[in-house]
Design a protein around this motif. Structure first.
Motif, PDB file in Angstrom:
ATOM      1  N   ILE A 138      12.758  -4.206 -14.985  1.00  0.00           N
ATOM      2  CA  ILE A 138      12.684  -5.642 -15.250  1.00  0.00           C
ATOM      3  C   ILE A 138      13.087  -5.931 -16.694  1.00  0.00           C
ATOM      4  N   ASP A 139      12.572  -5.149 -17.637  1.00  0.00           N
ATOM      5  CA  ASP A 139      12.912  -5.354 -19.048  1.00  0.00           C
ATOM      6  C   ASP A 139      14.402  -5.147 -19.311  1.00  0.00           C
ATOM      7  N   SER A 140      14.979  -4.086 -18.734  1.00  0.00           N
ATOM      8  CA  SER A 140      16.374  -3.778 -19.021  1.00  0.00           C
ATOM      9  C   SER A 140      17.347  -4.739 -18.337  1.00  0.00           C
ATOM     10  N   ASN A 141      16.960  -5.286 -17.216  1.00  0.00           N
ATOM     11  CA  ASN A 141      17.853  -6.197 -16.486  1.00  0.00           C
ATOM     12  C   ASN A 141      17.484  -7.658 -16.640  1.00  0.00           C
ATOM     13  N   THR A 187       0.857  -1.187   0.000  1.00  0.00           N
ATOM     14  CA  THR A 187       0.000   0.000   0.000  1.00  0.00           C
ATOM     15  C   THR A 187       0.895   1.240   0.000  1.00  0.00           C
ATOM     16  N   GLY A 188       0.371   2.315  -0.547  1.00  0.00           N
ATOM     17  CA  GLY A 188       1.180   3.539  -0.637  1.00  0.00           C
ATOM     18  C   GLY A 188       2.364   3.347  -1.565  1.00  0.00           C
ATOM     19  N   ALA A 189       2.159   2.593  -2.640  1.00  0.00           N
ATOM     20  CA  ALA A 189       3.257   2.236  -3.551  1.00  0.00           C
ATOM     21  C   ALA A 189       3.528   3.293  -4.612  1.00  0.00           C
ATOM     22  N   GLY A 190       2.814   4.412  -4.561  1.00  0.00           N
ATOM     23  CA  GLY A 190       2.987   5.428  -5.585  1.00  0.00           C
ATOM     24  C   GLY A 190       4.214   6.296  -5.432  1.00  0.00           C
ATOM     25  N   SER A 191       4.824   6.292  -4.264  1.00  0.00           N
ATOM     26  CA  SER A 191       5.988   7.156  -4.055  1.00  0.00           C
ATOM     27  C   SER A 191       6.753   6.715  -2.813  1.00  0.00           C
ATOM     28  N   GLY A 192       7.884   7.357  -2.601  1.00  0.00           N
ATOM     29  CA  GLY A 192       8.657   7.175  -1.379  1.00  0.00           C
ATOM     30  C   GLY A 192       9.062   5.747  -1.084  1.00  0.00           C
ATOM     31  N   LEU A 193       8.938   5.379   0.180  1.00  0.00           N
ATOM     32  CA  LEU A 193       9.330   4.045   0.625  1.00  0.00           C
ATOM     33  C   LEU A 193       8.522   2.958  -0.074  1.00  0.00           C
ATOM     34  N   GLY A 194       7.235   3.190  -0.283  1.00  0.00           N
ATOM     35  CA  GLY A 194       6.395   2.204  -0.965  1.00  0.00           C
ATOM     36  C   GLY A 194       6.896   1.903  -2.366  1.00  0.00           C
ATOM     37  N   ARG A 195       7.280   2.938  -3.084  1.00  0.00           N
ATOM     38  CA  ARG A 195       7.827   2.754  -4.434  1.00  0.00           C
ATOM     39  C   ARG A 195       9.129   1.961  -4.386  1.00  0.00           C
ATOM     40  N   GLU A 196      10.017   2.329  -3.467  1.00  0.00           N
ATOM     41  CA  GLU A 196      11.311   1.628  -3.356  1.00  0.00           C
ATOM     42  C   GLU A 196      11.116   0.164  -2.971  1.00  0.00           C
ATOM     43  N   LEU A 197      10.203  -0.107  -2.054  1.00  0.00           N
ATOM     44  CA  LEU A 197       9.923  -1.487  -1.669  1.00  0.00           C
ATOM     45  C   LEU A 197       9.373  -2.272  -2.855  1.00  0.00           C
ATOM     46  N   ALA A 198       8.470  -1.663  -3.596  1.00  0.00           N
ATOM     47  CA  ALA A 198       7.884  -2.334  -4.762  1.00  0.00           C
ATOM     48  C   ALA A 198       8.963  -2.703  -5.771  1.00  0.00           C
ATOM     49  N   ILE A 199       9.866  -1.781  -6.032  1.00  0.00           N
ATOM     50  CA  ILE A 199      10.952  -2.039  -6.982  1.00  0.00           C
ATOM     51  C   ILE A 199      11.833  -3.184  -6.487  1.00  0.00           C
ATOM     52  N   LYS A 200      12.198  -3.161  -5.203  1.00  0.00           N
ATOM     53  CA  LYS A 200      13.069  -4.211  -4.655  1.00  0.00           C
ATOM     54  C   LYS A 200      12.389  -5.572  -4.691  1.00  0.00           C
ATOM     55  N   PHE A 201      11.108  -5.623  -4.340  1.00  0.00           N
ATOM     56  CA  PHE A 201      10.387  -6.906  -4.399  1.00  0.00           C
ATOM     57  C   PHE A 201      10.307  -7.405  -5.836  1.00  0.00           C
ATOM     58  N   ALA A 202      10.025  -6.515  -6.771  1.00  0.00           N
ATOM     59  CA  ALA A 202       9.941  -6.913  -8.178  1.00  0.00           C
ATOM     60  C   ALA A 202      11.282  -7.422  -8.685  1.00  0.00           C
ATOM     61  N   GLU A 203      12.365  -6.724  -8.318  1.00  0.00           N
ATOM     62  CA  GLU A 203      13.701  -7.166  -8.731  1.00  0.00           C
ATOM     63  C   GLU A 203      14.046  -8.540  -8.160  1.00  0.00           C
ATOM     64  N   SER A 204      13.400  -8.882  -7.044  1.00  0.00           N
ATOM     65  CA  SER A 204      13.639 -10.186  -6.411  1.00  0.00           C
ATOM     66  C   SER A 204      12.711 -11.264  -6.954  1.00  0.00           C
ATOM     67  N   GLY A 205      11.910 -10.916  -7.955  1.00  0.00           N
ATOM     68  CA  GLY A 205      11.075 -11.912  -8.617  1.00  0.00           C
ATOM     69  C   GLY A 205       9.675 -12.055  -8.068  1.00  0.00           C
ATOM     70  N   ALA A 206       9.250 -11.151  -7.185  1.00  0.00           N
ATOM     71  CA  ALA A 206       7.902 -11.216  -6.632  1.00  0.00           C
ATOM     72  C   ALA A 206       6.883 -10.682  -7.630  1.00  0.00           C
TER      73      ALA A 206
END
Length: 179
Positions: A70-73, A28-47
């Motif tokens: 995800i596409d670039s890496n 929740t609150g994934a649109g900016s700040g910590l939520g955005r960073e967490l979303a990116i890290k989870f996605a990079e980890s394959g979630a």
């Protein structure tokens, strides 16, 4: 010198990283700040990252950022999805939770991150602002947990993360309602 033991040690000294590959993670609150960073890290980890925010523009931007990374890496990710949800509203949370379950299945990890922190002297806070702070920062946790805990209990699996602030234990004259 004393040594740390038990739960305190586990909280301070992290163990091995949890494998979140193909796990459904709602932030929740994934649109900016910590939520955005967490979303990116989870996605990079394959979630499978599910993004909730009340701001359509910013939550969509987070999803686009994840897709670009995800596409670039060439990270192994199944999917990222975003929903516009005002977590203050129990009915919106329930409706979005049903859509999420129908589309993806049960949530494995719930990250209650949405929060607001107006920085104003107490005397300037309106009743509406105080209610909004409590609805977003406290009540929303109840609405999301109410939706996802039953499946976690049934599956005997899952994690609920509540993002909090040190403002709850350290006084600040401009964060009275927040803290």
């Amino acid at each position: 010198m004393k040594t740390l033991a038990g739960p305190l040690y586990a909280a301070i000294i992290p163990g091995r990283k949890k494998n979140v590959q193909n796990k459904i993670v709602l932030i929740t609150g994934a649109g900016s700040g910590l939520g955005r960073e967490l979303a990116i890290k989870f996605a990079e980890s394959g979630a499978i990252t599910i993004l909730w925010d009340k701001n359509e523009t910013t939550v969509k931007q987070t999803a686009e950022m994840i897709e670009e990374i995800i596409d670039s890496n060439h990270h192994p990710i199944k999917q990222t999805a975003w929903f516009v949800v005002d977590v203050r509203d129990e009915n919106q949370v329930a409706q979005a939770a049903n859509k999420l379950r129908n589309q993806f299945g049960d949530v494995d990890i719930l990250v209650n991150n949405a929060g607001i922190a107006p920085c104003e002297p107490f005397k300037n806070l309106t009743s509406e602002t105080i209610r909004e702070i409590f609805d977003v920062n406290i009540m929303a946790h109840f609405w999301t947990v109410k939706q996802f805990l039953p499946a976690m209990e049934k599956n005997n699996c899952g994690h609920i993360v509540a993002i909090a602030s040190s403002a709850g234990i350290m006084a600040s004259p401009y964060f009275t309602a927040y803290g």
